[in-house]
Design a protein around this motif. Structure first.
Motif, PDB file in Angstrom:
ATOM      1  N   GLY A   1       0.799  -1.227   0.000  1.00 16.93           N
ATOM      2  CA  GLY A   1       0.000   0.000   0.000  1.00 16.93           C
ATOM      3  C   GLY A   1       0.829   1.273   0.000  1.00 16.93           C
ATOM      4  O   GLY A   1       0.331   2.350  -0.345  1.00 16.93           O
TER       5      GLY A   1
ATOM      6  N   PRO B   1      -7.546  -1.642  -1.121  1.00 22.27           N
ATOM      7  CA  PRO B   1      -8.368  -2.105   0.004  1.00 22.27           C
ATOM      8  C   PRO B   1      -7.822  -3.397   0.602  1.00 22.27           C
ATOM      9  O   PRO B   1      -7.416  -4.299  -0.124  1.00 22.27           O
ATOM     10  CB  PRO B   1      -9.736  -2.343  -0.633  1.00 22.27           C
ATOM     11  CG  PRO B   1      -9.741  -1.486  -1.843  1.00 22.27           C
ATOM     12  CD  PRO B   1      -8.324  -1.448  -2.343  1.00 22.27           C
TER      13      PRO B   1
ATOM     14  N   ASP C   1      -3.702  -0.575   4.919  1.00 18.81           N
ATOM     15  CA  ASP C   1      -5.124  -0.356   5.197  1.00 18.81           C
ATOM     16  C   ASP C   1      -5.496  -1.038   6.513  1.00 18.81           C
ATOM     17  O   ASP C   1      -6.224  -0.494   7.344  1.00 18.81           O
ATOM     18  CB  ASP C   1      -5.963  -0.919   4.045  1.00 18.81           C
ATOM     19  CG  ASP C   1      -7.368  -0.339   4.011  1.00 18.81           C
ATOM     20  OD1 ASP C   1      -7.640   0.627   4.768  1.00 18.81           O
ATOM     21  OD2 ASP C   1      -8.206  -0.823   3.231  1.00 18.81           O
TER      22      ASP C   1
ATOM     23  N   SER D   1      -5.518   0.866  10.620  1.00 16.44           N
ATOM     24  CA  SER D   1      -6.953   1.133  10.754  1.00 16.44           C
ATOM     25  C   SER D   1      -7.404   1.231  12.215  1.00 16.44           C
ATOM     26  O   SER D   1      -6.706   0.802  13.138  1.00 16.44           O
ATOM     27  CB  SER D   1      -7.744   0.017  10.073  1.00 16.44           C
ATOM     28  OG  SER D   1      -7.538  -1.185  10.788  1.00 16.44           O
TER      29      SER D   1
ATOM     30  N   ASN E   1     -10.641  -0.973   8.016  1.00 15.78           N
ATOM     31  CA  ASN E   1      -9.464  -1.723   7.556  1.00 15.78           C
ATOM     32  C   ASN E   1      -9.631  -2.300   6.153  1.00 15.78           C
ATOM     33  O   ASN E   1      -8.812  -3.075   5.696  1.00 15.78           O
ATOM     34  CB  ASN E   1      -9.120  -2.842   8.547  1.00 15.78           C
ATOM     35  CG  ASN E   1     -10.243  -3.866   8.659  1.00 15.78           C
ATOM     36  OD1 ASN E   1     -11.225  -3.806   7.914  1.00 15.78           O
ATOM     37  ND2 ASN E   1     -10.093  -4.789   9.586  1.00 15.78           N
TER      38      ASN E   1
ATOM     39  N   GLY F   1      -9.783   1.055   1.616  1.00 17.46           N
ATOM     40  CA  GLY F   1      -8.870   1.589   0.615  1.00 17.46           C
ATOM     41  C   GLY F   1      -8.378   2.989   0.928  1.00 17.46           C
ATOM     42  O   GLY F   1      -7.978   3.718   0.022  1.00 17.46           O
ATOM     43  N   TRP F   2      -8.375   3.359   2.204  1.00 16.93           N
ATOM     44  CA  TRP F   2      -7.817   4.645   2.629  1.00 16.93           C
ATOM     45  C   TRP F   2      -7.053   4.458   3.931  1.00 16.93           C
ATOM     46  O   TRP F   2      -7.499   3.699   4.802  1.00 16.93           O
ATOM     47  CB  TRP F   2      -8.933   5.688   2.842  1.00 16.93           C
ATOM     48  CG  TRP F   2      -9.547   6.141   1.557  1.00 16.93           C
ATOM     49  CD1 TRP F   2     -10.638   5.593   0.938  1.00 16.93           C
ATOM     50  CD2 TRP F   2      -9.099   7.210   0.726  1.00 16.93           C
ATOM     51  NE1 TRP F   2     -10.900   6.252  -0.230  1.00 16.93           N
ATOM     52  CE2 TRP F   2      -9.970   7.259  -0.392  1.00 16.93           C
ATOM     53  CE3 TRP F   2      -8.054   8.125   0.791  1.00 16.93           C
ATOM     54  CZ2 TRP F   2      -9.822   8.188  -1.420  1.00 16.93           C
ATOM     55  CZ3 TRP F   2      -7.909   9.059  -0.218  1.00 16.93           C
ATOM     56  CH2 TRP F   2      -8.784   9.078  -1.313  1.00 16.93           C
ATOM     57  N   ALA F   3      -5.933   5.136   4.060  1.00 14.75           N
ATOM     58  CA  ALA F   3      -5.139   5.065   5.292  1.00 14.75           C
ATOM     59  C   ALA F   3      -4.415   6.395   5.483  1.00 14.75           C
ATOM     60  O   ALA F   3      -4.151   7.114   4.515  1.00 14.75           O
ATOM     61  CB  ALA F   3      -4.132   3.918   5.208  1.00 14.75           C
TER      62      ALA F   3
END
Lengths: 127, 566
Positions: free
Chosen positions: B256, B406, B411, B415, B427, B430-432
């Motif tokens: 990621g 994701p 992720d 999370s 978690n 698809g965003w962190a």
């Protein structure tokens, strides 16, 4: 050797002799854009080393500085009489640790073409 | 037609199918027809003539394939399944098969299969218009050697936090997963891409000048790149991922890091073209050299190791040589300085060393206490960083909400929880939220892309010089204590180098540099500016030798004076 190890493909870097006689393997001083030219092998050396490594069964990606060559750990161990240790890292990644025997010598077929082989250290993400 | 025994469970085909196309072998026998094992002493027979390989590449492209890599024995290609079916007059199916993953874990994996041939995954090329150049096409299979189980206590702890049993789960198949192009709302001070990062680096004003990084090629060497809707919906330009040594799955970013940090490039240079070179921990030198072979204008790397003093190992000298050669060839190279590390190659004299400054809610700045600042013990006289991007504070620097694949490693691992321990995002969305000097390097790559568009003849030393001369001084805070905890103060310092990059000022200065070899001598008379001595001729088309340009590049004061006048 475990089955797991035999299924992996790893790649190392081959350092080549240079026309100037200076060597990436032994240089202690800074290598920068100003002096990098004296650390470059000739095109003929790169071509000859590429052919020699291919003949040993490696997949080879030559460049102007060093040669990246890929194969199974067994192939490296057989050709160079070294041991490769595979260490697991985060997110499923692996590190290759190259163990050279004391008094390591380049195999006869690669002498004069490849000066040394090295395993790059695993980088860390700075995120 | 050959009937194969299979456990068929056709599912949706991936958007892009990757395969290895074998150009006709010089030995006259196809590698797919060879009855014996291909060994080191026989592999030469399966190489291909370079002219035939070149022809095959051209014709594959003409038929709609992307040729991702030209190897000694095969070409790595990618295209939608329909293209394969049309060109090779065949059908591609999805099959579930039992596999053994790492350490004997039994599981089911999806394989692509072509029913016309006996060999698993082989496409017969005889019925195609490419029959005279290709002897066969092998569909890529999933590989598992990188999916190692969680081993270390730290990794186990992180895995437990992420609610999973093994690291292998971090790379789950993505079918049916579609993250939103909008970052999730979070209840703490943070930056969103692209708007907040662009604003913080003063890139908005450069964009309004029409400087957006157009026609500038940026290569990033990192964990991979996932085609997140964040990028797709904004129409960012991204070339197919190039696979570095010992990597697989060009459409996946199991970690990621690369996907997320790449958003920083586009936040500053939305029209730049990105190529991601997927990096494994096995051979970073090979990955960097692959990036160099793509002949980009800029290479950005958000990784390294911590080295306090020399001499460097042979492997690191090999990396240093590759970097030096790239810079000598005119490629601007940026490396992160580290997060408390004595970052190498971030301390190499030829790179732009990326440090960190933190933008507070009120828009003011201070040195990031997460980012490194140090005097190199390897290269005497070299201070790091050169200049800063936007980086969060301790603990964890969870500062910029970034798109990731994701359910990938970041992720999951970042999370949940409450900020700053967790990033308060699901978690699997698809965003962190993360940053570090990993974010600063691609941000600076974006600034360099603007500079390069504004004045394409500038060389790496000149670009670095422009970034340093136009940066905003950061005068408060201190850098990471693990690298010395140096305080920021007026002027250049170890905490932030020249300060926080200013994209507008950098692009503007670059534009001026391209217009004049020497600026005019002017005098202000009330509201009027009198030109006392005209400028010298424009030099944009002139080739500048590296050494000459480096010497010339340091003195920008006359142009800065002119900017003040204007």
């Amino acid at each position: 050797m475990s089955t797991t190890k035999s299924q992996r493909l790893v790649s190392l870097e081959a350092l080549l002799p240079t026309e100037s006689g200076r060597s990436l393997a032994t240089e202690k001083g800074p290598i920068t854009a100003k002096n990098v030219a004296s650390f470059l092998p000739t095109a003929e050396t790169i071509a000859a080393a590429t052919r020699a490594l291919q003949a040993e069964g490696f997949k080879v990606s030559p460049s102007e500085t060093t040669i990246t060559f890929t194969g199974s750990p067994e192939l490296f161990e057989r050709v160079f009489s070294v041991t490769l240790e595979l260490k697991e890292l985060e997110a499923g990644a692996v590190q290759v640790i190259l163990h050279k025997p004391k008094g390591f010598k380049m195999p006869e077929k690669l002498k004069g073409l490849v000066e040394d082989i090295v395993a790059p250290e695993p980088p860390e993400y700075f995120g | 037609m050959v009937e194969k025994k299979r456990k068929s469970n056709p599912g949706p085909l991936p958007k892009v199918v990757y395969a290895e196309a074998s150009v006709k072998s010089i030995g006259g026998v196809s590698m797919f027809d060879e009855p014996s094992v291909i060994r080191s002493d026989t592999v030469n027979r399966f190489y291909s003539e370079s002219q035939l390989t070149k022809t095959a590449v051209e014709r594959l492209k003409k038929e709609g394939f992307d040729v991702l890599f030209t190897g000694e024995t095969t070409l790595t290609i990618g295209a939608p399944a329909e293209t394969y079916e049309k060109v090779f007059n065949t059908t591609i199916n999805v099959e579930d098969r039992e596999v053994f993953k790492d350490l004997g874990e039994k599981d089911v994996a999806q394989f692509l299969e072509c029913p016309d041939t006996a060999m698993p995954g082989l496409i017969d090329t005889k019925k195609s218009p490419l029959a005279d150049v290709l002897e066969g096409v092998a569909l890529n299979e999933p590989v598992y050697y990188m999916d190692a189980p969680v081993k270390t206590p730290e990794a186990k702890e992180l895995a437990k936090k992420a609610g999973m049993k093994e690291a292998a789960e971090l790379a789950e198949p993505l079918m049916g997963v579609s993250p939103t192009p909008f970052p999730p709302p979070v209840d703490y001070w943070h930056l969103d891409v692209p708007a907040d990062v662009s604003l913080g680096l003063d890139a908005d004003r450069a964009h309004r000048m029409g400087i957006t990084g157009r026609n500038v090629k940026v290569a990033m060497v990192d964990s991979g790149w996932y085609r997140h809707p964040y990028f797709v919906k904004r129409g960012y330009r991204v070339s197919p991922v190039a696979l570095g040594p010992s990597t697989a799955n060009p459409s996946r970013d199991e970690h990621g890091h690369g996907t997320g940090e790449s958003a920083n490039i586009f936040a500053v240079a939305p029209d730049a073209r990105l190529t991601m070179v997927k990096l494994s921990f096995v051979n970073s030198v090979g990955a960097f050299k692959l990036a160099m072979a793509l002949r980009p204008d800029i290479i950005t790397c958000s990784w390294g190791s911590s080295i306090r003093s020399g001499p460097l190992s042979a492997a690191n000298q090999a990396l240093a040589a590759a970097i030096s050669l790239a810079v000598r060839r005119g490629i601007t190279v940026i490396f992160s300085a580290g997060n408390g590390h004595y970052g190498f190659p971030g301390q190499h004299p030829d790179v732009i060393s990326a440090g960190g400054a933190y933008m507070r809610r009120d828009g003011s700045y201070e040195a990031s206490d997460y980012a490194s600042g140090f005097a190199s013990g390897v290269y005497p006289g070299r201070n790091c960083p050169d200049v800063c991007g936007l980086v969060g504070m301790k603990p964890g620097a969870k500062y910029i909400v970034l798109p990731v694949e994701p359910k990938d490693y970041l992720d999951k691992i970042l999370s949940g929880g409450s900020h700053p321990l967790g990033d308060e995002t699901p978690n699997d969305d698809g965003w962190a939220t993360f940053s570090g000097t990993s974010a600063a390097a691609p941000q600076l790559a974006g600034v360099c892309a603007l500079v390069k568009q504004a004045c394409s003849s500038l060389n790496p030393a000149q670009i670095k010089s422009i970034l340093k001369h136009t940066a905003r001084d950061v005068t408060t805070g201190s850098c990471n204590t693990d690298s010395g905890g140096h305080p920021a103060g007026p002027g250049a310092d170890l905490a932030t180098g020249a300060g926080l990059a200013d994209a507008f000022r950098a692009a503007f200065l670059a534009k001026m540099r391209c217009m004049y070899r020497r600026p005019p001598v002017v005098r202000r008379l009330g509201e009027e500016i009198e030109v006392l001595e005209a400028s010298e001729t424009p030099f944009e088309a002139e080739a500048i030798a590296y050494d000459e340009a480096e010497a010339w590049g340091e003195d920008l004061s006359p142009i800065e004076e002119m900017i003040k006048e204007i």
